[in-house]
Design an enzyme around this catalytic site. Structure first.
Site, short mmCIF file in Angstrom:
data_model
loop_
_atom_site.label_atom_id
_atom_site.label_comp_id
_atom_site.label_asym_id
_atom_site.label_seq_id
_atom_site.Cartn_x
_atom_site.Cartn_y
_atom_site.Cartn_z
N HIS A 350 0.91 -1.27 -0.17
CA HIS A 350 0.07 0.06 0.15
C HIS A 350 0.90 1.27 -0.04
CE1 HIS A 350 1.40 0.05 4.36
NE2 HIS A 350 0.70 -1.19 4.49
N TYR A 385 0.49 -17.85 5.37
CA TYR A 385 -0.20 -17.96 6.56
C TYR A 385 -0.81 -19.43 6.49
CZ TYR A 385 0.31 -13.12 6.09
OH TYR A 385 0.96 -11.85 5.96
N GLU A 404 8.08 -7.54 5.51
CA GLU A 404 7.41 -6.26 5.13
C GLU A 404 8.58 -5.00 5.03
OE1 GLU A 404 4.16 -4.45 7.07
OE2 GLU A 404 3.86 -3.03 5.69
N1 GLY Z 1 0.78 -2.45 9.52
C1 GLY Z 1 -0.33 -2.55 8.62
C2 GLY Z 1 -0.23 -3.11 7.32
O1 GLY Z 1 1.02 -3.80 7.03
O2 GLY Z 1 -0.39 -2.74 6.64
MN MN Z 2 1.76 -2.42 5.57
MN MN Z 3 2.61 -3.59 8.51
#
Ligand code: GLY
Ligand code: MN
Ligand code: MN
Length: 434
Positions: A350, A385, A404
């Site tokens: 995002h 997962y 991430e």
């Molecule tokens: N921490 C929120 C996400 O990874 O979108």
């Molecule tokens: Mn995120």
């Molecule tokens: Mn996140």
């Protein structure tokens, strides 16, 4: 030092996008928690983006066209309230320090707004986010309309000011990139620290506390969102945040945590073994997710469309799911029937900025994916997962992994802002042994 020019430049850019008309951008109201206690105050991101002003009870008014000016309404100086609640700028100091053309007491807002809206052809206001503000703006509009007999005209069109600001917010300035890099570095250090202190039988909340410690100690004002500290099977609950379980020897720990620095979010997930050593099954799935993430990061470059990193991650993940007997069929079949969603049910990222899920469209008006441009910042966060199920090899049960990072699109490719957070298997295992 407050960077007045940066915020004035953002207002100038919006004024020129408006062409003519008046914009109203209020900040967020304070929220009472109970009696005279409030929730920690967080300004509205659009208001802050355009002002840098962090006090509640403030409104920005922009008047485009010939007048071309920005006006702030804010709280008055009030020694009595300042003794209890702390410093307030007041209109005079706010004007000087934040570079507005005019400033007024917030108490003058209802009196002055009908005049400021009179004879403006367009009103730029985002309807539908705050009922109290919608009502107030409607009252001002009606007051202007009542003046019609005196020759005054009211705005004919109401346009969404946030849509204009969204376009600006999508391309980060060097000032914003510097803040995001610092926010990323604080969060990366916290993830590395978590790896060094995690041990079997500690509690999830003990690790969460280390994040808060590291964030505040380094000047971040808050977590950017509620931290997810998920041991073992808890990692398969995507938004798990109870963070109250014991960390078991042999389990993985997934931590999704980032901080907010001067308004700007970092958003990092790392997954590592509680006892410092990946089991063979954990290693298989971790390597798969890491390969998917690296492929997705490679696809995050200017000219590629928004979905390219997601497609790159899926390509790797789906082949891995087939190889590990989590999915059956050919890669094309698994992509077509979406059976991979049993193990990967979210998207790969995002926009990131003032909001953790930041402003900006992902598609254009005719439904095409947005094109990545230098200055965009986004997350890249594939995962896997595995909940227990009959069709799943048992050695993978209850493994939840996400990796991430925060990525800046540059003119030639990208820059991983969160690269200081350790993520290679050998690096994690080495860090956890020290
Ligand atoms: N921490 C929120 C996400 O990874 O979108
Ligand atoms: Mn995120
Ligand atoms: Mn996140």
């Amino acid at each position: 030092m407050f960077n007045v020019n940066e915020f004035q430049q953002r207002r100038r850019q919006l004024l020129s996008q408006m062409g003519n008309g008046v914009a109203i951008v209020p900040t967020t109201p304070e929220a009472v928690r109970n009696r005279d206690s409030h929730y920690p105050y967080r300004f509205d991101s659009y208001f802050y983006y355009l002002t840098g002003f962090t006090e509640p009870e403030s409104v920005l008014i922009l008047i485009a066209g010939e007048q071309n000016k920005s006006i702030l309404f804010c709280r008055d100086k009030d020694m009595e309230r300042e003794i209890w609640d702390g410093f307030r700028f007041g209109p005079q100091a706010a004007k000087e320090q934040f570079g507005f053309y005019e400033t007024y007491s917030i108490h003058e807002l209802d009196k002055l707004m009908p005049t400021l809206m009179a004879n403006q052809s367009q009103l730029f206001y985002s309807l539908g986010f705050e009922a109290t503000w919608d009502k107030r703006v409607t009252n001002w509009l009606n007051k202007v309309k009542e003046l019609a007999r005196t020759g005054v005209s009211a705005p004919e069109a109401i346009l969404d000011v946030r849509q204009l600001v969204d376009k600006q917010r999508l391309i980060k300035t060097p000032f914003e990139i510097d803040l995001m890099r610092r926010s990323a570095n604080i969060a990366a250090a916290a993830h590395n620290r978590a790896m060094t202190i995690t041990k079997p039988n500690k509690k999830e909340y003990e690790i969460e506390a280390e994040f808060l410690h590291e964030f505040y100690k380094n000047g971040a004002q808050a977590p950017a969102y509620t931290s997810i500290v998920a041991g073992g099977a808890n990692a398969c609950t995507l938004h798990y945040n109870a963070n109250n379980c014991v960390l078991n020897d042999g389990d993985l720990l997934l931590i999704d945590a980032g901080c907010e620095l001067d308004g700007y979010a970092s958003d990092i997930t790392r997954t590592f073994p509680v006892n410092g050593k990946f089991s063979p099954a954990q290693r298989d799935l971790y390597e798969l997710v890491l390969h998917a993430q690296l492929a997705a990061i490679d696809a995050a470059k200017p000219g590629n469309h928004w979905n390219a990193p997601h497609e790159a991650a899926l390509d790797v993940l789906v082949q891995g799911f087939i190889d590990f007997k989590l999915c059956t069929g050919t890669k094309e079949e698994v992509l077509e029937n979406a059976s991979y969603r049993q193990f990967y049910m979210h998207r790969t990222g995002h926009w990131l900025g003032l909001d953790v899920h930041d402003a900006g469209d992902y598609k254009d008006k005719v439904g095409n994916w947005a094109t990545l441009e230098a200055g965009n910042t986004l997350t890249v966060e594939p995962g896997c997962y595995v909940r227990p199920a009959d069709n799943v090899p048992e050695h993978f049960w209850n493994i939840g992994i996400r990796i991430e990072d925060d990525v800046l699109i540059t003119a030639t490719g990208n820059d991983v802002l969160t690269k200081n957070a350790v993520k290679g298997i050998a690096d994690i295992e080495q860090l956890m042994q020290t």
